[in-house]
Write an enzyme that holds these catalytic residues in place. Structure first.
Site, PDB file in Angstrom:
ATOM      1  N   ASN A  60       0.806  -1.227   0.000  1.00 45.47           N
ATOM      2  CA  ASN A  60       0.000   0.000   0.000  1.00 45.47           C
ATOM      3  C   ASN A  60       0.838   1.276   0.000  1.00 45.47           C
ATOM      4  OD1 ASN A  60      -2.672  -0.492  -0.385  1.00 45.47           O
ATOM      5  ND2 ASN A  60      -3.128  -0.892   1.775  1.00 45.47           N
TER       6      ASN A  60
ATOM      7  N   CYS B 298      -4.608  -8.812   5.122  1.00 47.92           N
ATOM      8  CA  CYS B 298      -4.249  -8.620   3.701  1.00 47.92           C
ATOM      9  C   CYS B 298      -2.807  -8.152   3.571  1.00 47.92           C
ATOM     10  CB  CYS B 298      -5.208  -7.662   3.006  1.00 47.92           C
ATOM     11  SG  CYS B 298      -4.732  -5.926   3.114  1.00 47.92           S
ATOM     12  N   PHE B 299      -2.126  -7.944   4.676  1.00 51.47           N
ATOM     13  CA  PHE B 299      -0.702  -7.589   4.710  1.00 51.47           C
ATOM     14  C   PHE B 299      -0.408  -6.327   3.903  1.00 51.47           C
ATOM     15  CE2 PHE B 299      -0.635 -12.335   3.537  1.00 51.47           C
ATOM     16  CZ  PHE B 299      -1.264 -12.703   4.706  1.00 51.47           C
ATOM     17  N   CYS B 300      -1.348  -5.382   3.905  1.00 51.07           N
ATOM     18  CA  CYS B 300      -1.135  -4.110   3.181  1.00 51.07           C
ATOM     19  C   CYS B 300      -0.896  -4.333   1.698  1.00 51.07           C
ATOM     20  CB  CYS B 300       0.045  -3.314   3.747  1.00 51.07           C
ATOM     21  SG  CYS B 300      -0.214  -2.757   5.405  1.00 51.07           S
ATOM     22  N   ASN B 301      -1.363  -5.451   1.161  1.00 52.87           N
ATOM     23  CA  ASN B 301      -1.174  -5.697  -0.271  1.00 52.87           C
ATOM     24  C   ASN B 301      -2.522  -6.096  -0.862  1.00 52.87           C
ATOM     25  OD1 ASN B 301      -0.534  -6.730  -2.847  1.00 52.87           O
ATOM     26  ND2 ASN B 301       1.512  -7.305  -2.186  1.00 52.87           N
TER      27      ASN B 301
END
Ligand code: PLP
Length: 503
Positions: free
Chosen positions: A153, A419-422
């Site tokens: 992100n 979502c692991f910033c992805n």
């Protein structure tokens, strides 16, 4: 004099320090693991807090871990010497400046970058580096931004700067269920993003930015470094996100020439946090136009005359006072990391990744159904040590990631969930069509739970286990063993889970 710990001592390469015997089949499948036994000895001595605390640490994609030696070097340095704000010419200031400049050179040396060609700018983290480029890159109607779906992100966020200046923003989708991106799709996106913006046959010099990660923080997939050259041939600068790649891979900037490289150092060696870099080609830096100035980043400024002269090169991008007590720790960390050797770390990470994939894919419920669904590359080819997956119950339903997070945390297992910033990768993994995401965008959704319900998703993302510098095969075995005993043919207790507010 700065005290830098000696390189980690070599000694006999045996697996004596392995906490338990290796599982059957492991040595046969990964004979190279034995050559990394130094890391077991270091785990026992320099990272002893891991086993003393009973941790199974599988979040190296989140953060690397510090060695005792690094922490000792920090304390020794600041206890024995006096350092002042580097913006002056007094003795304590000069002492700080000297170490900061030494660290800058150490960063470039680690990447084999020629200081004449590349500059190392200190930021607070990789995200800070993304922002520096995003806010200053000359985006515009003729200067687009092209990004892969697979991006953190902090890189996705650059699209807001691009759009606000009327630039086209084009995403390159994944081209396979294993979350790989096809080179031809990248090439097409580069061409299309500029279609009609220049008269046929006239290719402007470097107008546009391609941003992609050398390694995905979601799936561990590594994307080809040769795209850098492809993008240059198409008149684009390249923003190569190396944050997830560098902890176990070599990036040689005498061989590949990305224009901008964001880095968070704690991901390589755990300490210090709060210090990152934007490593940038000096020639590309000159294309950036900063939207403001600050103390430290100007040579001169006048209030009544209303003008300012930006400081040249690195200083022009370092706002305020750099973290001068921590930046010298980079030199320590890099010496430690390079002393161990990135090839040795890489070997260990590849072995444990392959083993974890094999073990997770082999987990079966009593009815023969798989217990895990892995997203991303299913082997160790062109991938790093990050594995994204969901657990399935015996009926093939995804187990709520919050339930897994709760259970693993209680067992002192550190993994990442969500979502692991992805979002690009997790959306693709969900296999919903693009229209569904577009509909959700128009639905004024505020929380993650609302999102999950609107889209009918089985969970809010995935689980991520990642191995690194001092992981061992016992970590993998304990984690997989825990999954097996906790979830094999079991009904899952999913009540009392905290609401999901954010990704
Ligand atoms: C690939 C990648 N890029 C960028 C970032 C952002 O790093 P930071 O949060 O340290 O700024 C991360 C963090 O996990 C990452 O994995």
């Amino acid at each position: 004099m700065i005290e830098i710990p000696n390189r980690p001592s070599g000694g006999r390469e045996t697996a004596d320090n392995d906490p338990r015997p290796e599982p059957p089949g492991f040595s046969f499948a990964y004979p190279g693991y034995k050559s990394t036994a130094l890391l077991d000895r270091l785990r026992a001595t320099e990272y002893s807090y891991l086993d003393a605390g009973g941790h199974v640490y599988l979040d190296y994609a989140g953060a690397g871990l510090p060695a005792d030696a690094q922490l000792r070097a920090h304390t020794e340095r600041i206890r024995r010497q006096c350092f002042g704000n580097p913006h002056s010419d007094n003795p304590t200031s000069s002492a700080a400046t000297k170490l900061v400049e030494q660290a800058r050179l150490a960063v470039l040396a680690h990447l084999n970058a020629d200081p004449e060609e590349y500059a190392a700018i200190f930021t607070s983290n990789a995200t800070g580096a993304c922002r520096l480029v995003g806010e200053a890159y000359p985006f515009g109607p003729r200067t687009p931004l092209v990004l892969t779906y697979d991006n953190h992100n902090s890189v996705n966020g650059m699209r807001e700067f691009a759009r606000s200046r009327g630039a086209a923003v084009r995403y390159v989708p994944f081209s396979s269920p294993t979350l790989r991106v096809d080179e031809e799709a990248v090439r097409q996106a580069l061409v299309r993003a500029r279609l009609g913006r220049f008269p046929a046959g006239r290719r402007a010099a470097r107008h546009g930015l391609l941003a992609y990660p050398a390694q995905s923080n979601f799936s561990g997939a590594q994307h080809a470094l040769r795209w850098i050259e492809t993008a240059h041939e198409h008149g684009y600068d390249v923003f190569l996100d190396a944050a997830a790649y560098l902890p176990s891979n070599r990036l040689d900037l005498s061989v590949v020439k990305p224009d901008f490289v964001p880095i968070s150092w704690y991901k390589l060696f755990g300490y210090p946090t709060g210090v990152g870099c934007l490593v940038a080609r000096r020639e590309a830096l000159r294309r950036l136009d900063r939207p403001w100035f600050a103390g430290g980043s100007v040579y001169l400024s006048s209030v009544q005359g209303d003008w300012h002269t930006p400081a040249p090169d690195e200083a022009g991008f370092e706002d305020g006072t750099v973290s001068f007590l921590q930046i010298p720790d980079l030199e320590v960390g890099l010496r430690w990391f390079d002393g161990i050797g990135v090839d040795r770390i890489h070997q260990r990470v590849v072995s444990l990744t392959g083993w974890m994939i094999q073990r997770l894919s082999g987990l079966r419920h009593g009815n023969g159904g798989p217990m895990a669904r892995i997203y991303g590359p299913a082997n160790t080819r062109e991938r790093g040590g990050t594995i994204a997956f969901n657990l399935l119950d015996a009926d093939g339903r995804v187990i709520d990631e919050r339930a897994v997070a709760r259970a693993t945390a209680a067992a002192r297992i550190s993994i990442r969930t969500g979502c692991f910033c992805n979002p690009g990768a997790s959306e693709w993994a969900s296999q919903l069509p693009r229209q569904a995401w577009r509909r959700a965008a128009r639905a004024h959704i505020r929380t993650m739970d609302e999102y999950v319900e609107f889209l009918g998703l089985p969970s809010a993302g995935a689980l991520r286990a990642s191995v690194g510098l001092v992981s061992n095969v016992d970590d993998v075995e304990r984690f997989v063993g825990f999954i097996e005993t906790t979830y094999r043919d079991r009904a899952i207790e999913a009540s009392g889970l905290a609401p999901r507010v954010r990704c």
